[in-house]
Design an enzyme around this catalytic site. Structure first.
Site, mmCIF file in Angstrom:
data_model
loop_
_atom_site.group_PDB
_atom_site.id
_atom_site.type_symbol
_atom_site.label_atom_id
_atom_site.label_comp_id
_atom_site.label_asym_id
_atom_site.label_seq_id
_atom_site.Cartn_x
_atom_site.Cartn_y
_atom_site.Cartn_z
ATOM 1 N N ASN A 196 0.866 -1.183 0.000
ATOM 2 C CA ASN A 196 0.000 0.000 0.000
ATOM 3 C C ASN A 196 0.902 1.231 0.000
ATOM 4 O O ASN A 196 1.531 1.534 1.019
ATOM 5 C CB ASN A 196 -0.891 -0.046 1.253
ATOM 6 N N HIS A 235 -9.330 0.772 5.324
ATOM 7 C CA HIS A 235 -8.014 0.972 5.937
ATOM 8 C C HIS A 235 -8.172 1.854 7.178
ATOM 9 O O HIS A 235 -9.014 2.753 7.204
ATOM 10 C CB HIS A 235 -7.051 1.625 4.933
ATOM 11 N N SER A 248 3.742 -2.496 10.299
ATOM 12 C CA SER A 248 5.204 -2.497 10.419
ATOM 13 C C SER A 248 5.829 -3.843 10.015
ATOM 14 O O SER A 248 6.764 -4.313 10.659
ATOM 15 C CB SER A 248 5.630 -2.091 11.837
ATOM 16 N N LYS A 290 0.138 4.303 -0.191
ATOM 17 C CA LYS A 290 -0.487 5.479 0.450
ATOM 18 C C LYS A 290 -0.285 6.733 -0.398
ATOM 19 O O LYS A 290 -0.303 6.667 -1.623
ATOM 20 C CB LYS A 290 0.065 5.659 1.865
ATOM 21 N N GLY A 320 2.691 1.925 10.791
ATOM 22 C CA GLY A 320 3.630 3.032 10.623
ATOM 23 C C GLY A 320 4.341 3.439 11.900
ATOM 24 O O GLY A 320 4.949 4.503 11.969
ATOM 25 N N GLU A 357 -5.047 -5.379 10.672
ATOM 26 C CA GLU A 357 -4.024 -4.366 10.886
ATOM 27 C C GLU A 357 -4.297 -3.637 12.205
ATOM 28 O O GLU A 357 -5.121 -2.710 12.255
ATOM 29 C CB GLU A 357 -4.054 -3.344 9.750
ATOM 30 N N GLU A 379 -6.605 4.284 8.264
ATOM 31 C CA GLU A 379 -6.519 5.740 8.038
ATOM 32 C C GLU A 379 -7.837 6.268 7.485
ATOM 33 O O GLU A 379 -8.231 7.400 7.774
ATOM 34 C CB GLU A 379 -5.331 6.046 7.107
HETATM 35 C C1 PEP Z 1 -0.599 -0.065 6.107
HETATM 36 O O1 PEP Z 1 -0.670 1.100 5.813
HETATM 37 O O2 PEP Z 1 -1.480 -0.815 5.710
HETATM 38 C C2 PEP Z 1 0.530 -0.529 6.896
HETATM 39 C C3 PEP Z 1 0.481 -1.715 7.417
HETATM 40 O O3 PEP Z 1 1.585 0.343 7.088
HETATM 41 P P1 PEP Z 1 3.034 0.016 7.727
HETATM 42 O O4 PEP Z 1 3.516 -1.257 7.071
HETATM 43 O O5 PEP Z 1 3.881 1.186 7.372
HETATM 44 O O6 PEP Z 1 2.847 -0.154 9.186
#
Ligand code: PEP
Length: 250
Positions: free
Chosen positions: A9, A94, A212, A11, A172, A166, A96
């Protein structure tokens, strides 16, 4: 045996030219990859990246989609527009979108159904906040988000759905759920699918972990019984990080 599914992703990163360059590098580096693969650039780069990945083993993903096909919705992107440029998969719900842009379970469910009606695959994201985890509600939150996201989705349509667990506190932040903790929530998610549909549907459901994921923790996470791949944010922006994740070996 479920096929492992690794998704990136991107973003709100990369201009179309930067996105094309990364897509070219990944296409070359992953041509022999045994896992299912996806990259999800930002909307402005989708068309250009679509031309790069066409005919390859990398699917094209969009990071969001409007709840309706068309109309007076300034700033939104329609399912019809995504279809016209060769998008295969839409990432929905997601964290966000849920927590920064206020998307509700109902909106996400509307989008899931609309995407499926138009033949897209969907990655439905679920996950608890730190507050919810600390209050002991992680399992309940994920169960509710899964049930709401899949409301009125048929078992036949479910073939095109992947769920991404997630934990919001791990996105992040550099914090990762332990493989055991993640697997436990994946199991709860799989049991939720079983209760909603059937044993067979639960057994087939691909459940990705996101939060992460990096080259040094991917294989360990992926070795867990209920973890079938990863949705990767930060580490999907650089080929030297994403390639080893996408090529992990159990
Ligand atoms: C994501 O945005 O779906 C995500 C898991 O980000 P990150 O890997 O940076 O934690």
């Amino acid at each position: 045996m479920r096929q492992s599914f690794i998704a990136g992703n991107w973003k709100m990163h990369k201009t179309p030219a930067e996105a094309v360059a990364l897509a070219e590098e990944l296409k070359k580096g992953l041509s022999d990859c045994k896992h299912k693969l996806l990259i999800a650039p930002s909307f402005t780069a989708l068309d250009a990246v679509s031309k790069v990945v066409k005919g390859s083993n990398i699917l094209l993903g969009a990071q969001n989609m409007a709840t309706v096909e068309e109309g007076a919705h300034t700033g939104e992107t329609s399912v019809l527009m995504l279809k016209a440029i060769g998008v295969d998969v839409v990432i929905l719900g997601h964290s966000e979108r849920r927590h920064v842009y206020g998307e509700t379970d109902e909106m996400i469910n509307t989008k899931v159904k609309l995407a499926l009606e138009h033949g897209f695959e969907v990655i439905l994201c679920v996950g608890e906040t730190l507050e919810e985890r600390e209050a002991g509600n992680a399992e309940k939150v994920v169960k509710t988000q899964t049930e709401s996201g899949l409301k009125d989705v048929t078992e036949a349509q479910l073939e095109k759905v992947t769920i991404a667990y997630e934990p919001v506190w791990a996105i992040g932040t550099g914090k990762t759920a332990t493989p055991e903790d993640a697997d436990q929530i994946h199991k709860v998610t799989r049991d939720t699918v079983k209760n909603l549909y059937s044993d067979a549907a639960a057994e087939k459901m691909i459940i990705q972990y996101g939060g992460s994921v990096k080259p040094n923790n991917a294989a360990q996470l992926m070795s867990m019984e209920n973890i079938d791949g990863a949705l990767v944010g930060g580490a999907s922006l650089k080929a030297d990080l994403f390639l080893p994740i996408a090529e992990y070996d159990k």
